[in-house]
Design a protein around this motif. Structure first.
Motif: not given
Length: 102
Positions: A13-20, A36-45, A73-80
């Motif tokens: 799933l790709e979601i907005a970080a604010s919904e994480l 659950l594996i949370i990744r950056k949009p680039s694929g980095e875990v 805290a991570m979601a605050a630094l990311l967009v997606k």
């Protein structure tokens, strides 16, 4: 004694970080999510969260509260973000029950 075979599948799933945080809570409540594996949009875990079969029952949010705080805290630094959801289901074992009936 036969063990019930398990099947699994993975979805991404790709979601907005604010919904994480809310989405992770929903996934855990479903009960069939094993990892659950949370990744950056680039694929980095960013984080990998293993879940046991009983996490969804009674107090799952309490058990994973520190993880949810880190996700916030991570979601605050990311967009997606991307969430890789690994699920398992147990096969129906009615054939074993029929074999045991006399």
């Amino acid at each position: 004694m036969n063990h019930t075979p398990k099947r699994g599948w993975t979805e991404e799933l790709e979601i907005a970080a604010s919904e994480l945080v809310d989405r992770v809570k929903e996934l855990i409540a479903e009960g069939n999510v094993r990892r659950l594996i949370i990744r950056k949009p680039s694929g980095e875990v960013l984080i990998e969260i293993p879940l046991t079969a009983g996490v969804a029952v009674g107090g799952a949010v309490t058990i994973i509260a520190p993880i949810l705080a880190a996700l916030g805290a991570m979601a605050a630094l990311l967009v997606k973000v991307k969430i890789e959801v690994i699920r398992t289901t147990e096969e129906d074992d009615t054939s074993d029950d029929e074999d045991n009936v006399q």
